[in-house]
Each structure stands twice: as structure tokens, then as C-alpha cells.
Design a protein around this motif. Structure first.
Motif, PDB file in Angstrom:
ATOM      1  N   UNK A   1      23.088  20.423  67.881  1.00 51.70           N
ATOM      2  CA  UNK A   1      22.416  21.455  67.100  1.00 51.70           C
ATOM      3  C   UNK A   1      22.446  21.161  65.594  1.00 51.70           C
ATOM      4  N   UNK A   2      22.953  19.981  65.220  1.00 52.63           N
ATOM      5  CA  UNK A   2      23.110  19.688  63.802  1.00 52.63           C
ATOM      6  C   UNK A   2      21.772  19.678  63.080  1.00 52.63           C
ATOM      7  N   UNK A   3      20.769  19.038  63.686  1.00 55.21           N
ATOM      8  CA  UNK A   3      19.464  18.945  63.040  1.00 55.21           C
ATOM      9  C   UNK A   3      18.810  20.314  62.947  1.00 55.21           C
ATOM     10  N   UNK A   4      18.887  21.095  64.031  1.00 52.49           N
ATOM     11  CA  UNK A   4      18.270  22.416  64.032  1.00 52.49           C
ATOM     12  C   UNK A   4      18.949  23.326  63.018  1.00 52.49           C
ATOM     13  N   UNK A   5      20.275  23.287  62.948  1.00 50.45           N
ATOM     14  CA  UNK A   5      20.991  24.120  61.988  1.00 50.45           C
ATOM     15  C   UNK A   5      20.676  23.712  60.557  1.00 50.45           C
ATOM     16  N   UNK A   6      20.483  22.417  60.336  1.00 51.76           N
ATOM     17  CA  UNK A   6      20.100  21.946  59.008  1.00 51.76           C
ATOM     18  C   UNK A   6      18.724  22.463  58.628  1.00 51.76           C
ATOM     19  N   UNK A   7      17.802  22.465  59.568  1.00 51.75           N
ATOM     20  CA  UNK A   7      16.465  23.009  59.308  1.00 51.75           C
ATOM     21  C   UNK A   7      16.519  24.518  59.099  1.00 51.75           C
ATOM     22  N   UNK A   8      17.404  25.202  59.806  1.00 50.76           N
ATOM     23  CA  UNK A   8      17.542  26.650  59.608  1.00 50.76           C
ATOM     24  C   UNK A   8      18.043  26.972  58.213  1.00 50.76           C
ATOM     25  N   UNK A   9      19.024  26.199  57.738  1.00 42.61           N
ATOM     26  CA  UNK A   9      19.497  26.400  56.366  1.00 42.61           C
ATOM     27  C   UNK A   9      18.395  26.103  55.360  1.00 42.61           C
ATOM     28  N   UNK A  10      17.583  25.081  55.652  1.00 40.89           N
ATOM     29  CA  UNK A  10      16.464  24.760  54.771  1.00 40.89           C
ATOM     30  C   UNK A  10      15.455  25.902  54.726  1.00 40.89           C
ATOM     31  N   UNK A  11      15.109  26.462  55.887  1.00 41.75           N
ATOM     32  CA  UNK A  11      14.151  27.560  55.939  1.00 41.75           C
ATOM     33  C   UNK A  11      14.681  28.793  55.224  1.00 41.75           C
ATOM     34  N   UNK A  12      15.957  29.096  55.399  1.00 39.26           N
ATOM     35  CA  UNK A  12      16.549  30.251  54.722  1.00 39.26           C
ATOM     36  C   UNK A  12      16.526  30.061  53.208  1.00 39.26           C
ATOM     37  N   UNK A  13      16.839  28.855  52.763  1.00 41.53           N
ATOM     38  CA  UNK A  13      16.833  28.568  51.331  1.00 41.53           C
ATOM     39  C   UNK A  13      15.427  28.598  50.759  1.00 41.53           C
ATOM     40  N   UNK A  14      14.461  28.011  51.475  1.00 41.23           N
ATOM     41  CA  UNK A  14      13.073  28.021  51.012  1.00 41.23           C
ATOM     42  C   UNK A  14      12.513  29.435  50.973  1.00 41.23           C
ATOM     43  N   UNK A  15      12.858  30.238  51.971  1.00 37.57           N
ATOM     44  CA  UNK A  15      12.395  31.620  51.992  1.00 37.57           C
ATOM     45  C   UNK A  15      12.911  32.379  50.776  1.00 37.57           C
ATOM     46  N   UNK A  16      14.193  32.220  50.492  1.00 33.13           N
ATOM     47  CA  UNK A  16      14.790  32.906  49.345  1.00 33.13           C
ATOM     48  C   UNK A  16      14.152  32.451  48.030  1.00 33.13           C
ATOM     49  N   UNK A  17      13.925  31.160  47.886  1.00 38.51           N
ATOM     50  CA  UNK A  17      13.378  30.626  46.631  1.00 38.51           C
ATOM     51  C   UNK A  17      11.911  31.036  46.432  1.00 38.51           C
ATOM     52  N   UNK A  18      11.112  30.959  47.483  1.00 39.92           N
ATOM     53  CA  UNK A  18       9.699  31.317  47.328  1.00 39.92           C
ATOM     54  C   UNK A  18       9.512  32.819  47.144  1.00 39.92           C
ATOM     55  N   UNK A  19      10.316  33.622  47.839  1.00 43.21           N
ATOM     56  CA  UNK A  19      10.246  35.070  47.616  1.00 43.21           C
ATOM     57  C   UNK A  19      10.765  35.428  46.227  1.00 43.21           C
ATOM     58  N   UNK A  20      11.795  34.710  45.777  1.00 44.87           N
ATOM     59  CA  UNK A  20      12.285  34.926  44.423  1.00 44.87           C
ATOM     60  C   UNK A  20      11.282  34.508  43.369  1.00 44.87           C
ATOM     61  N   UNK A  21      10.402  33.568  43.699  1.00 50.13           N
ATOM     62  CA  UNK A  21       9.327  33.173  42.790  1.00 50.13           C
ATOM     63  C   UNK A  21       8.173  34.163  42.826  1.00 50.13           C
ATOM     64  N   UNK A  22       7.857  34.680  44.001  1.00 48.23           N
ATOM     65  CA  UNK A  22       6.717  35.581  44.135  1.00 48.23           C
ATOM     66  C   UNK A  22       6.974  36.981  43.634  1.00 48.23           C
TER      67      UNK A  22
END
Length: 329
Positions: A220-241
Motif C-alpha cells: 500500500x506504499x504507493x497508494x498511501x503516497x498518492x493519498x498524501x499527495x491528493x490531500x496536500x494538493x487539495x489543501x493547496x488548491x483550495x487555499x489558493x481559490x
């Protein structure tokens, strides 16, 4: 004629890009290429070409109509589509995880394609033709207010889509963990049963069982890494918008005071824009002060996506209020 050619060509290109990212995300295309950077360059080049087609279309529309192309739903949808492809291109350039751009592209491209399908095939022809601005829109605030609002919508939509993808991956990981736990128990039982109960065999059983349980998280290492990426991207793009949405609301109130003599009239569009602002304000507040992240924030952002869609499309499609010009009624 030129506008029709540009927008139809871009639609076909967007369909191909969407198909390309879906096939790449599911590992259908990488088997034909020895290097991932080849696929990455193909995707980025196609997105850049689509941006050029859309930018030329907007410029031609601007030249023929003699005003910035944001006066009705058709123009705003195509402008939103261009901004989403621009954000996708920028995000892909910043990604550090190998092959993650395929996942990001497979998340954003379907909504871009849907926006173009809705604009091209669902809206009446009278909205697609260039026309003079109504008196309420004949102001320099048109570029300032509407551009910032649509840009905030693009960023918020991206952030919400990342959160929705996070929830899907969470479901996937949970199901895979259940199946892997069952498989691990069966493997452990197979190790435990055939050996006699000597001290050396017991140590061998213990070591083999530990190896099984230690190897499990690597799946699950790759999937968990992608989940952390999605959570971080969501926070950053919503923080930008969110700041852009705030600026858009403030500029809109100033424009409303100049046009209608009131900063706030509780028009349906204004009311739902305020509700949208509060939803994403709660999202950021819970991230900052409550330490929310992951699943809780993703659920809240998903709820914000539906509120945002109703604010942008639902209110306008009803054709009610002061913001109904240039839309369906």
C-alpha cells in the motif's frame, strides 16, 4: 466560422487527452513505452496545444464581440475550461512523484471534457453567438470581478476533485487491507500447521510470520503516497481559490453598488456565493485550528463541490435574480 473550427478541434483534442490519461493511469499505455518521461511529455504537449486553441478562441471572441468574453454562460464555461487546463499543466510541472501526473490528469480531464460537452451540445445557439453587452455589464469591473470569480471556481473545483479522489482511494485501500489481512492469516496458518512443536521450529514460525506482516504495508506504499499527495494538493488548491473567491465577492459588491446602488441585495446568486464562501472558510478553519486532514477534510470539500456547482450553474439555470442575464431562463 473560425470560432467553430477552433472549439470543435479543441473538443476532439480534449477527448483524446482524457482517453490518454485514463489509459496511462490504468497502465495500458506504459507497456508500449520504455520511459515514463515520453508519456509525460506527450500529455503536457497535448495540454499545451489545447490551451493554445482555447486562448485563440477567446481572443477571436474578444475581437468580434468588442468586449471581454465573459458575458454569458457559454463564454464563462469555455473560459473555465481554459483555466482548468492551465492549472492542470502547472500542477503537472510541479509533481515529484513518478507517474502521478497520470492520476492527476485522469481526475481533472473528465470535468474539463464535461464542461465542453455541456457548453457545445446543451446550450441554445443564441447563447453561442456574440452580442453586445447589456447595460449592467458595461463596466471595467467585468474583467476584474468575473475573471477572479471564474479563476477561484477553477481552483476550488480542482481541490474538490482531489478530495473526491482521496475518498475513492481510501475506499480502495480499506478493501485491499481486508483482502490482504485474510490472505496473510491464511499464509500464517499454512506456516503454522505442518511443523512440529519444537523450539527451533517455533522460532522459524515466528520469524516467517513476522516477515509476512512486515511485507504487508509495502503493498500500500504507493497508494498511501498518492493519498498524501491528493490531500496536500487539495489543501493547496483550495487555499489558493478561497482568497480569490473572497476578492471576487468584494469586487462584486463594489460593482453592485455602482450599478444598482446597493452593496448587497440578497440576490440568489449572491446568497449562494456567500454560502459557498462559508463552506470553504469552514474547511480552512478546521485545517488550521482543529487539525483536520485526510478523510474529514475530504468529506467537507466534497460537500463544497456540490454547493459550488449549484452556485455556478444551478442558480443561473433557474434564470432568477439580478445575475440571470446571459443565461438560460
Amino acid at each position: 466560422m473560425l470560432e467553430t473550427y477552433l472549439i470543435n478541434t479543441n473538443f476532439v483534442l480534449l477527448f483524446v487527452i482524457c482517453l490518454f490519461y485514463w489509459l496511462s493511469a490504468y497502465d495500458f499505455l506504459p507497456v508500449f513505452f520504455s520511459h515514463q518521461w515520453v508519456l509525460k511529455n506527450i500529455g503536457n504537449s497535448a495540454i499545451l496545444l489545447s490551451q493554445i486553441f482555447q486562448a485563440i478562441f477567446l481572443c477571436v471572441r474578444w475581437f468580434t464581440s468588442h468586449h471581454f468574453p465573459l458575458s454569458n454562460l457559454y463564454e464563462s464555461l469555455l473560459f473555465l475550461s481554459w483555466l482548468l487546463t492551465l492549472l492542470l499543466f502547472i500542477i503537472n510541472q510541479k509533481l515529484k512523484i513518478p507517474s502521478s501526473e497520470f492520476l492527476i490528469g485522469s481526475i481533472i480531464m473528465p470535468i474539463i471534457l464535461f464542461i465542453n460537452i455541456f457548453a457545445l451540445f446543451s446550450l441554445p445557439s443564441e447563447l453561442k453567438t456574440s452580442s453586445a453587452l447589456v447595460p449592467a455589464l458595461q463596466s471595467n469591473w467585468l474583467v476584474m470581478h468575473v475573471t477572479v470569480i471564474i479563476l477561484s471556481y477553477a481552483a476550488l473545483i480542482c481541490g474538490c476533485l482531489f478530495s473526491m479522489a482521496y475518498l475513492v482511494l481510501t475506499r480502495f485501500v480499506s478493501q485491499q487491507e481486508i483482502e490482504t489481512n485474510l490472505l496473510t492469516e491464511n499464509q500464517a496458518n499454512q506456516v503454522l500447521e505442518p511443523l512440529p512443536s519444537s523450539s527451533n521450529n517455533k522460532m522459524q514460525i515466528l520469524n516467517q510470520t513476522q516477515i509476512i506482516h512486515k511485507a504487508q504495508p509495502k503493498q500500500f506504499m504507493v497508494v498511501e503516497q498518492l493519498m498524501r499527495l491528493l490531500d496536500n494538493l487539495s489543501y493547496r488548491t483550495l487555499g489558493f481559490g478561497f482568497p480569490l473567491l473572497t476578492i471576487g465577492l468584494l469586487s462584486g459588491s463594489i460593482w453592485a453598488n455602482q450599478t444598482w446602488g446597493s452593496y448587497w441585495s440578497w440576490d440568489p446568486k449572491e446568497t449562494w456565493a456567500l454560502i459557498t464562501w462559508f463552506v470553504f472558510a469552514i474547511y480552512l478553519h478546521t485545517r488550521f485550528s482543529k487539525g483536520w486532514n485526510g478523510h474529514k477534510s475530504a468529506v467537507l470539500a466534497t460537500f463544497g463541490f456540490f454547493i459550488l456547482c449549484f452556485c455556478y450553474l444551478g442558480v443561473n439555470l433557474m434564470g432568477k435574480g439580478l445575475h440571470s442575464y446571459g443565461f438560460l431562463n
